[in-house]
Structures are given as structure tokens and as C-alpha cells.
Write a protein that holds these residues in place. Sequence first.
Motif, PDB file in Angstrom:
ATOM      1  N   VAL A   1      34.279  37.493  40.281  1.00  0.00           N
ATOM      2  CA  VAL A   1      34.679  38.883  40.016  1.00  0.00           C
ATOM      3  C   VAL A   1      35.865  38.829  39.057  1.00  0.00           C
ATOM      4  O   VAL A   1      36.471  37.786  38.842  1.00  0.00           O
ATOM      5  CB  VAL A   1      35.076  39.640  41.296  1.00  0.00           C
ATOM      6  N   GLU A   2      36.167  39.982  38.507  1.00  0.00           N
ATOM      7  CA  GLU A   2      37.304  40.045  37.588  1.00  0.00           C
ATOM      8  C   GLU A   2      38.518  40.554  38.354  1.00  0.00           C
ATOM      9  O   GLU A   2      38.436  41.530  39.090  1.00  0.00           O
ATOM     10  CB  GLU A   2      36.970  40.979  36.430  1.00  0.00           C
ATOM     11  N   VAL A   3      39.615  39.872  38.200  1.00  0.00           N
ATOM     12  CA  VAL A   3      40.869  40.330  38.798  1.00  0.00           C
ATOM     13  C   VAL A   3      41.833  40.591  37.654  1.00  0.00           C
ATOM     14  O   VAL A   3      41.983  39.763  36.756  1.00  0.00           O
ATOM     15  CB  VAL A   3      41.438  39.274  39.764  1.00  0.00           C
TER      16      VAL A   3
ATOM     17  N   LYS B   1      44.789  40.750  35.297  1.00  0.00           N
ATOM     18  CA  LYS B   1      45.837  39.790  34.934  1.00  0.00           C
ATOM     19  C   LYS B   1      45.420  38.330  35.158  1.00  0.00           C
ATOM     20  O   LYS B   1      46.172  37.429  34.832  1.00  0.00           O
ATOM     21  CB  LYS B   1      47.143  40.071  35.672  1.00  0.00           C
ATOM     22  N   ALA B   2      44.249  38.102  35.762  1.00  0.00           N
ATOM     23  CA  ALA B   2      43.775  36.718  35.870  1.00  0.00           C
ATOM     24  C   ALA B   2      43.117  36.342  34.545  1.00  0.00           C
ATOM     25  O   ALA B   2      42.397  37.148  33.967  1.00  0.00           O
ATOM     26  CB  ALA B   2      42.777  36.585  37.005  1.00  0.00           C
ATOM     27  N   PRO B   3      43.370  35.135  34.044  1.00  0.00           N
ATOM     28  CA  PRO B   3      42.824  34.788  32.730  1.00  0.00           C
ATOM     29  C   PRO B   3      41.302  34.636  32.719  1.00  0.00           C
ATOM     30  O   PRO B   3      40.669  34.850  31.698  1.00  0.00           O
ATOM     31  CB  PRO B   3      43.501  33.453  32.412  1.00  0.00           C
ATOM     32  N   LYS B   4      40.731  34.237  33.857  1.00  0.00           N
ATOM     33  CA  LYS B   4      39.291  33.983  33.902  1.00  0.00           C
ATOM     34  C   LYS B   4      38.701  34.735  35.083  1.00  0.00           C
ATOM     35  O   LYS B   4      39.432  35.149  35.979  1.00  0.00           O
ATOM     36  CB  LYS B   4      39.034  32.480  34.108  1.00  0.00           C
ATOM     37  N   PRO B   5      37.382  34.867  35.152  1.00  0.00           N
ATOM     38  CA  PRO B   5      36.778  35.406  36.377  1.00  0.00           C
ATOM     39  C   PRO B   5      37.113  34.482  37.545  1.00  0.00           C
ATOM     40  O   PRO B   5      37.165  33.261  37.373  1.00  0.00           O
ATOM     41  CB  PRO B   5      35.277  35.396  36.090  1.00  0.00           C
ATOM     42  N   VAL B   6      37.325  35.051  38.737  1.00  0.00           N
ATOM     43  CA  VAL B   6      37.696  34.211  39.875  1.00  0.00           C
ATOM     44  C   VAL B   6      36.567  34.194  40.903  1.00  0.00           C
ATOM     45  O   VAL B   6      35.846  35.179  41.059  1.00  0.00           O
ATOM     46  CB  VAL B   6      38.996  34.693  40.555  1.00  0.00           C
ATOM     47  N   ALA B   7      36.431  33.049  41.589  1.00  0.00           N
ATOM     48  CA  ALA B   7      35.449  32.935  42.674  1.00  0.00           C
ATOM     49  C   ALA B   7      36.003  33.683  43.873  1.00  0.00           C
ATOM     50  O   ALA B   7      36.972  33.253  44.501  1.00  0.00           O
ATOM     51  CB  ALA B   7      35.206  31.480  43.010  1.00  0.00           C
ATOM     52  N   SER B   8      35.418  34.834  44.187  1.00  0.00           N
ATOM     53  CA  SER B   8      36.034  35.716  45.168  1.00  0.00           C
ATOM     54  C   SER B   8      36.026  35.129  46.574  1.00  0.00           C
ATOM     55  O   SER B   8      36.868  35.473  47.394  1.00  0.00           O
ATOM     56  CB  SER B   8      35.341  37.066  45.163  1.00  0.00           C
ATOM     57  N   CYS B   9      35.089  34.230  46.886  1.00  0.00           N
ATOM     58  CA  CYS B   9      35.015  33.718  48.253  1.00  0.00           C
ATOM     59  C   CYS B   9      36.187  32.809  48.575  1.00  0.00           C
ATOM     60  O   CYS B   9      36.569  32.643  49.713  1.00  0.00           O
ATOM     61  CB  CYS B   9      33.696  32.992  48.491  1.00  0.00           C
ATOM     62  N   ALA B  10      36.778  32.198  47.536  1.00  0.00           N
ATOM     63  CA  ALA B  10      37.832  31.222  47.769  1.00  0.00           C
ATOM     64  C   ALA B  10      39.204  31.740  47.381  1.00  0.00           C
ATOM     65  O   ALA B  10      40.199  31.068  47.600  1.00  0.00           O
ATOM     66  CB  ALA B  10      37.526  29.941  47.003  1.00  0.00           C
ATOM     67  N   MET B  11      39.277  32.934  46.804  1.00  0.00           N
ATOM     68  CA  MET B  11      40.557  33.443  46.303  1.00  0.00           C
ATOM     69  C   MET B  11      41.199  34.354  47.349  1.00  0.00           C
ATOM     70  O   MET B  11      40.613  35.349  47.748  1.00  0.00           O
ATOM     71  CB  MET B  11      40.297  34.211  45.000  1.00  0.00           C
ATOM     72  N   PRO B  12      42.411  34.035  47.825  1.00  0.00           N
ATOM     73  CA  PRO B  12      43.053  34.927  48.787  1.00  0.00           C
ATOM     74  C   PRO B  12      43.448  36.239  48.099  1.00  0.00           C
ATOM     75  O   PRO B  12      43.885  36.217  46.942  1.00  0.00           O
ATOM     76  CB  PRO B  12      44.297  34.145  49.226  1.00  0.00           C
ATOM     77  N   ALA B  13      43.264  37.321  48.808  1.00  0.00           N
ATOM     78  CA  ALA B  13      43.640  38.615  48.239  1.00  0.00           C
ATOM     79  C   ALA B  13      45.154  38.781  48.317  1.00  0.00           C
ATOM     80  O   ALA B  13      45.768  38.440  49.324  1.00  0.00           O
ATOM     81  CB  ALA B  13      42.939  39.733  48.999  1.00  0.00           C
ATOM     82  N   MET B  14      45.723  39.258  47.236  1.00  0.00           N
ATOM     83  CA  MET B  14      47.173  39.483  47.184  1.00  0.00           C
ATOM     84  C   MET B  14      47.428  40.993  47.194  1.00  0.00           C
ATOM     85  O   MET B  14      46.581  41.760  46.750  1.00  0.00           O
ATOM     86  CB  MET B  14      47.747  38.871  45.897  1.00  0.00           C
ATOM     87  N   PRO B  15      48.618  41.394  47.634  1.00  0.00           N
ATOM     88  CA  PRO B  15      48.902  42.837  47.653  1.00  0.00           C
ATOM     89  C   PRO B  15      48.773  43.436  46.256  1.00  0.00           C
ATOM     90  O   PRO B  15      49.167  42.818  45.259  1.00  0.00           O
ATOM     91  CB  PRO B  15      50.355  42.906  48.150  1.00  0.00           C
ATOM     92  N   ASN B  16      48.216  44.625  46.218  1.00  0.00           N
ATOM     93  CA  ASN B  16      48.068  45.410  44.988  1.00  0.00           C
ATOM     94  C   ASN B  16      47.184  44.743  43.932  1.00  0.00           C
ATOM     95  O   ASN B  16      47.281  45.049  42.759  1.00  0.00           O
ATOM     96  CB  ASN B  16      49.441  45.729  44.375  1.00  0.00           C
ATOM     97  N   MET B  17      46.358  43.813  44.355  1.00  0.00           N
ATOM     98  CA  MET B  17      45.412  43.194  43.435  1.00  0.00           C
ATOM     99  C   MET B  17      44.425  44.257  42.943  1.00  0.00           C
ATOM    100  O   MET B  17      43.999  45.111  43.709  1.00  0.00           O
ATOM    101  CB  MET B  17      44.646  42.118  44.187  1.00  0.00           C
ATOM    102  N   ASN B  18      44.079  44.196  41.678  1.00  0.00           N
ATOM    103  CA  ASN B  18      43.094  45.133  41.151  1.00  0.00           C
ATOM    104  C   ASN B  18      41.802  44.366  40.861  1.00  0.00           C
ATOM    105  O   ASN B  18      41.723  43.615  39.900  1.00  0.00           O
ATOM    106  CB  ASN B  18      43.645  45.808  39.891  1.00  0.00           C
ATOM    107  N   ILE B  19      40.820  44.536  41.734  1.00  0.00           N
ATOM    108  CA  ILE B  19      39.575  43.763  41.648  1.00  0.00           C
ATOM    109  C   ILE B  19      38.497  44.622  41.000  1.00  0.00           C
ATOM    110  O   ILE B  19      38.313  45.788  41.380  1.00  0.00           O
ATOM    111  CB  ILE B  19      39.125  43.315  43.050  1.00  0.00           C
ATOM    112  N   LYS B  20      37.800  44.061  40.029  1.00  0.00           N
ATOM    113  CA  LYS B  20      36.733  44.811  39.367  1.00  0.00           C
ATOM    114  C   LYS B  20      35.427  44.034  39.501  1.00  0.00           C
ATOM    115  O   LYS B  20      35.385  42.837  39.207  1.00  0.00           O
ATOM    116  CB  LYS B  20      37.072  45.007  37.886  1.00  0.00           C
ATOM    117  N   THR B  21      34.393  44.712  39.919  1.00  0.00           N
ATOM    118  CA  THR B  21      33.109  44.015  40.112  1.00  0.00           C
ATOM    119  C   THR B  21      32.010  44.594  39.235  1.00  0.00           C
ATOM    120  O   THR B  21      30.873  44.155  39.302  1.00  0.00           O
ATOM    121  CB  THR B  21      32.659  44.114  41.577  1.00  0.00           C
TER     122      THR B  21
END
Lengths: 149, 714
Positions: B92-94, B96-116
Motif C-alpha cells: 500500500v502507499e503510505v 511520506k514513505a519513499p516506496k510502497p510498503v508491505a502492509s502486513c509487516a509495517m507497524p501503524a504509526m499515529p496519524n499515518m495516511n494510508i492510501k490503497t
Amino acid sequence: MSVSKFANAPLTRYIAKDASKGGIINKIVDGNFFASHVLKSSPRTLVGTDDKGNQYYESMTSQLGRHRWVLYSDHDDYVDAPTGIPPEWHGWINHINDFTGPEMEATKPFYAIPATVTKTGTPDAYKPKGSWKHPAKRSWGKYTSFCGV
Amino acid sequence: MFGRFSSAARTLTRASTSRVFVPPPQVVVGAKFFSSTPPPVDTITVTVDGSPVEIPKGSTVLHACETAGVEIPRFCYHQRLSIAGNCRMCLVEVEKAPKPVASCAMPAMPNMNIKTTTPLVKKAREGVMEFLLANHPLDCPICDQGGECDLQDQAMVFGSDRGRFVETKRGVEDKELGPLVKTVMTRCIHCTRCVRFAKEVAGVEDLGTTGRGRDTEIGTYVSKLFRSEMSGNVIDLCPVGALTSKPYAFTARSWELKKTESVDVSDALGSNILVDTKGTEVMRITPRLNEEINEEWISDKARFQYDGLKRQRIDVPMAKAAGGLAAVSWEEAFEKIAEAVSKASKDEIKGIAGKLADAESIVAMKDLLNRLGSGNHMCEGFPTLGADIRSSYLMNSSIVGVEDADAILLVGTNPRVEAPVLNARLRRACLSTGATVANVGSPLNLTFPVEELGMGAATLKELDAQSHPFFKTMKEAANPMIVVGAGLVGREDGLALLQTLHSLAEKTGVVGEGWNGFNMLHDSAGRVAGLDLGFLPSESAKKAAAKVVFLLNSDDFDEADVPADAFVVYVGSHGDKGATRADVILPGAAYTEKSSTYVNTEGRPQRTKAAVAPIGQARDDWTIVRALSEVLGASLPYDDLNAVRARLAEVAPHMERTTEVEPSTWLNGSTYAHIPAGTTSDAPFTSSVANFYMTDAVSRASVTMAKCTSTKLT
């Protein structure tokens, strides 16, 4: 040539036997019989004989493509006998190549088994396990029951 | 103590402790779920596709998306296994993250903006799918997974409509994993779910990966079989058709199957199952989710014994004739029984309930025998003990409660073969929360470390006398637990041993406020229902020699309980030991063919549903007993299933509240106080199950189980 000599000649005996097997009328109607025993009776060359005694003839004066033929030793399966032509003669008789049986013998793989005449159409024909003619009728029962022992 | 059984309280307890295998708690504040419990204090807010969602701290991005109701495609991620993050399908796209991130392994951080739903995510998914399909064979038409394949579905939804692959596909040698799991390794996408299941849940480190990149292979390193009692679960876990069921291979397609929600009877856990049928035939059995019993696993026996339902079936009434058993009509069979019963006096008529007997038929049989004046009825494998107090024969901590225990004493049991799914929970308790597990009895290999204390009664006495070091461990534990096996109960000295165990339980605080850790692990599905209904011999009947014996699905009866000269009537579905001993056989329905009640080892009544019709002339077992009562002149007052269930609720009210556990009272050591202490023998304690794959009439008739037995021996 006297009549008795003619009657005792091997080819004559062959023709007579051949004709009697399938019925005289059938043999006369059958063009193959007439062609191989009468039209092409001469001049012709016996190119070879295979293990089963089938004789392979060639006549270069005949029409191209009809210049090779076989006289089967086993008259019982006159109709289906072509399937019994061994693989080493297959190429020659079908005009695939000009190598005769003995010449092709060397190319036989080690696992080759003797050629047999097809059993299709005979009582020995293969019947799949679902076939109605299969002696062991397939059981369509969904379960096997307890027989008491 | 009843608080332990409240599911709300349990959710809180489970949410507050973090364990490796436990999925993130589903306590959320979102539009999707209602929850009676207050939200956990530690929550964070993230944005998924523009809408804010509140999730517990420490959750993953994937969990945040799930909470928001956004489905993320995945292959390697499974909520009951550790996170691998190697399939990359859940990108998924997060912001400010430079690349797409594997959502199953990425801990959610406060105020993260996740786009699917962005073009980047779409392109990433199509790219991953293209790579996966590059080496995946195009054999869906001949693949057993076809129709229920994650790769098929996700390729349709998230994949591109074209590929750029022109090279040859990779070939991988198929692995031989035994008679249950079929492998087609070219289909493998290396999600490693099977590897993680084997390592984490089943506890056998047989599977692993070798090679890297294109040469990666899943296998057993050196060729060997996958030796686990839960190996069939990898079939469900495999997202593609690499691991499929061998007995089910090419027999049906998933869309042809009719699914019936039912309950397994191969062990005493009552695992929830789906019976898949095509026409009149059971094609396969798969697990059904029940967090309180089997989660989403079932044992191999539960999954693969179904071919036993098609063999050795009793489909007509039979009676002993000159040349052995011969088919007779129902009338003739009943006449023979009536004649034999008329010759017997009251207590000489006996009933034995077997491993697969359901509650309806047990209550009907009990009513019939009582109406004939006999109190001579017993449960097979439960000879000497009373069942006056429910807590003395139940798994009081409940199956989920096993995970809360911190010191566990196994006595005369081998949970790995008696209840593999429970063993997985014990393993979790041992490895995740560090519970100490000790064993009195034959040495065990339970896939986790077990302290071997001793072989028999001497060790138990030592523990009771507080002279054994493990006594201290139990005494100091917050939630100590004793698990008593059916093998111990079936012994001659079972009563004396149970007296010792009850005394030990009192001394070590196994039963305390909010905790009852005294557990009996039964080995058969029918036992607890029989005990709940009081299917035990009356005092006068204990001395009576039986002249007529009714075997209700009973095949493993003790020879001493069925005298040689007795007239034996067998009611059941399979031709096994009981049927060969019988004078008259009445064909009953198997567990997939009747709607009936079974009570599991924790006392939870559950109902099976009829998936197919009974075969031949077979009938529901209780209707056979009902018809028989008419002939014997003691008509039973119920004519339909609802009426017999009403009677069931009259005798044992908890039978009406199915799927719920009724808490039972603990008598503080006075359960056996009125019985004089008996003597114990020195024979070592052993499990009642010698061969996991063959325990009852169904599994003994199964060819698959026979194959498993023979491969296990080699």
C-alpha cells in the motif's frame, strides 16, 4: 507347364489358399487380390521376408506408389494384417524410405517387443474399466456394506 | 469462578497479554463492529483512504485497513501465523514513505495516511501478480484448488489483463509428504505459510525452504514424510494448489459441493467442521472456525476419516443365522430381540453406550431400559467411577483456558494423539507464555518440552505427599492445571488414582477463585453426553450378569461387560467388533447422516447436522430405540426430534443451550470422600489411544487412515 505342375506350384497353392479363406467371390471383388496375384505376378522381385513369413515384393514396372506390396503369411487376419507388419518393414512398405527390414534391424531399440496384429474388432479387444463389455462390471455403489463377517 | 467462562471477560484478558501467535485484538471503534467492551486505552488514529480509523497501538497497517473495511490482497500473511512479509501482495502507499510498503509487516504509526486506491498501489499489485504468474503453471483446469484458489481470485481482481512473460516456466520436483498431502510444487508461490504452520503450530520442523530467488523450493531438505497429526491444515493454508488433499484429488470441484456445518466426533474436542457433499456422498471435510474450540484447525483424523463412511456400512438389519449373519427385515429383527428380552429379568438387560453414541440415542436407550425396570447401563471405557459431580469428569478450565495455565501436570494422557488440536494450545501455552508442562506416565513427545516426572502411581503419591519438587512448582503457579487422560480413568485402580489427584488438586490450589484447572481429557465424542445423562449402572445392576446387551455404537467394550452367553443387539453404522459379536444388528446412521447432540470434553453440547441421508435401511439411532420400545411393550413418549430433545433438556438442562459451556460446581475434595480409599497398582500410566489414526469404527473402516497407520510404522 502341365496342369498338375501348375496346381502344385507354391504360388498357385498360395493363391488357392488365399482365395478360399475369404470366400471366392469376395476375393474376386477385392481389387487387392487381383492386383497382387495376377496383374503384378510378373515381373516382380522378392525383396525380403520378415520373421512371420510375410513376403515383400517390388515391381519397378508397376505404377509408382503401387510398386511395393506384401503377401501375408497368416491368411486368417487378411484384413487386419497390415498392423502386423513389423516396424523395420514399415518404412519400406509405406514408401517412407528405401531401407528393407534387415537394413533397419540395427536401428531397433533394445526395448522393442515383437509386432502383433491389432485385436480391435476381435473378442480379445481392450475394454476400459467403465465399458459395458468389461467382464467385471463397474460398481457405481456409493458405499460397500458390511457382509456379516 | 464462573467469570472465567464469560467471553467478554476473556476478550479483555486476551487483549491485555501479547502473545506471538494471537491475532491483534478485534476490539475497535469503527463503523464495522459493535463491541460490548470499552475500547483499549492505547489506541492510535490513522487515516485509510481519507477516513480516520482508531486501532490499538502496535497493530499493523494491514490491520488498520481491515478495520476501515478495506480489503488488502495477501498471500503470505495469515492471522494465526508469524508475519513473513515475502509475497509483497499487500503493498500500500503510505504518505511520506519513499516506496510502497508491505502492509502486513509495517507497524501503524499515529496519524499515518494510508492510501490503497492510488495508481501506485494498483501498479504495484499488478507488478507483483505478474511476477507470481510468470512461474505459475496454467493448469487451473486440472488443479484441485481451482475455484477456491487465492491466486485465481486475486489475479482476477488485482492482476493485469496481460503479461510480458515470454521465457520458459520453471520446473520443480514434487515432494512426497505422505498419504494425506499431495504436492505439485511448480504451483508454489513461496508464501511459506506451510513452513510457518509446521514450525509454529504443529511443532514439527519438517518443512523449510532451500535455494534463493528463482531456485527457491519448499521441501523437507532430505526426503521424509510430514509427520504431524495436524498436517492436513496446510492444505487449507496453501493459497494456491501446491498442497492439496490426496484422498480428495480429482473427485469434485469446489462449486459442486454442498456445505453442511457439523461437528467432528473423532475425538472429544468436538471440533467444528464443514461436511462437503456431492449428491449422496461425503466428498471431504474441512474445518469451521470456532475460537473457543478448534480455532481453524482440525486433526488429520477429523479431516480424512470420511472415506470410512463409505466402507463396512451396515445398511440392513441383520440377525445371526446358521452360516453367520444374514439380512432380515426390521420386524424379524425386532421379534428376535423381543423374544430374548422376554427371557431376561430386569437388571439382566444391559445397555452400553459407545464412542460415537449421540445424546438423543443415549437418553432414548436409558428411558427404554428404565421402563423395562433395568438400571444396567454404562458408558464404554468408564467402568468404576461415578458421575454425580460434573466437575469431576469435565475439562473445567475450558479449552481456551489451557492457554492461561502456567503449570500443567499431564497424568496418563498423550494429548498429541488424543486431541491434537488441544496439543497445539498446550504448545502455545508452553512456548508463548512459558508454562511448565510435566508428565506422569509413559514418556511423551508432544512437540514441546515436557518434564518427565515418573511412570505411575508412586510418583503421584510422592506429589500428593508434597515430597516431589514439582509440587512446589504447582503450588507457586498462579493457574496450575491437571489434565487427566481417559487411559487413567479406564484402569482398575482409576478411582483410587482420582482420589489422589483430587487431593493433590486441593493441596496445590488447582481449583481456586475464578480458576478450575482440574481437567479430564476424554478420548471419545460420546462419553460426556452419557455421563451427563447418568448412563451409569445402578447399585443393584452392578452385580447383575447381563443376558441381553444393547451395544449403542459400542465397539471397544470390555469383554467382561458382555458375557459370552448374552444375546447382543448392536445399533450402529459400521461393521466392527460390536457388529461381529452381535446376534441382531440394527442399522444406524453415521455422524454425517443425523442431526444429533454431542457433548465435548469441556461439557459443551453441540449439534451435528445431517449432510446426507442415511444409507440403505439405516435410521437415526434414537428412532431405532423408539421403534424397539414399541415392540418391547415400553413405548417411549416421544415421536420426533424436538420431543426427544425436550426430554434431553429435562434430564440434562444444559443440553438445550448448545455451544455454551455450563459451569460446574467443585466440591472441594469431597467428590470421592464417601468412597473408601482403594489400592493402586504399579502399572505405568499410558494413553488410551495407541494409534491416533484408528480409534473408532469410522476411522478403523477408513482406507486413508490405514495408509497413515502403515506409513507411520515404516
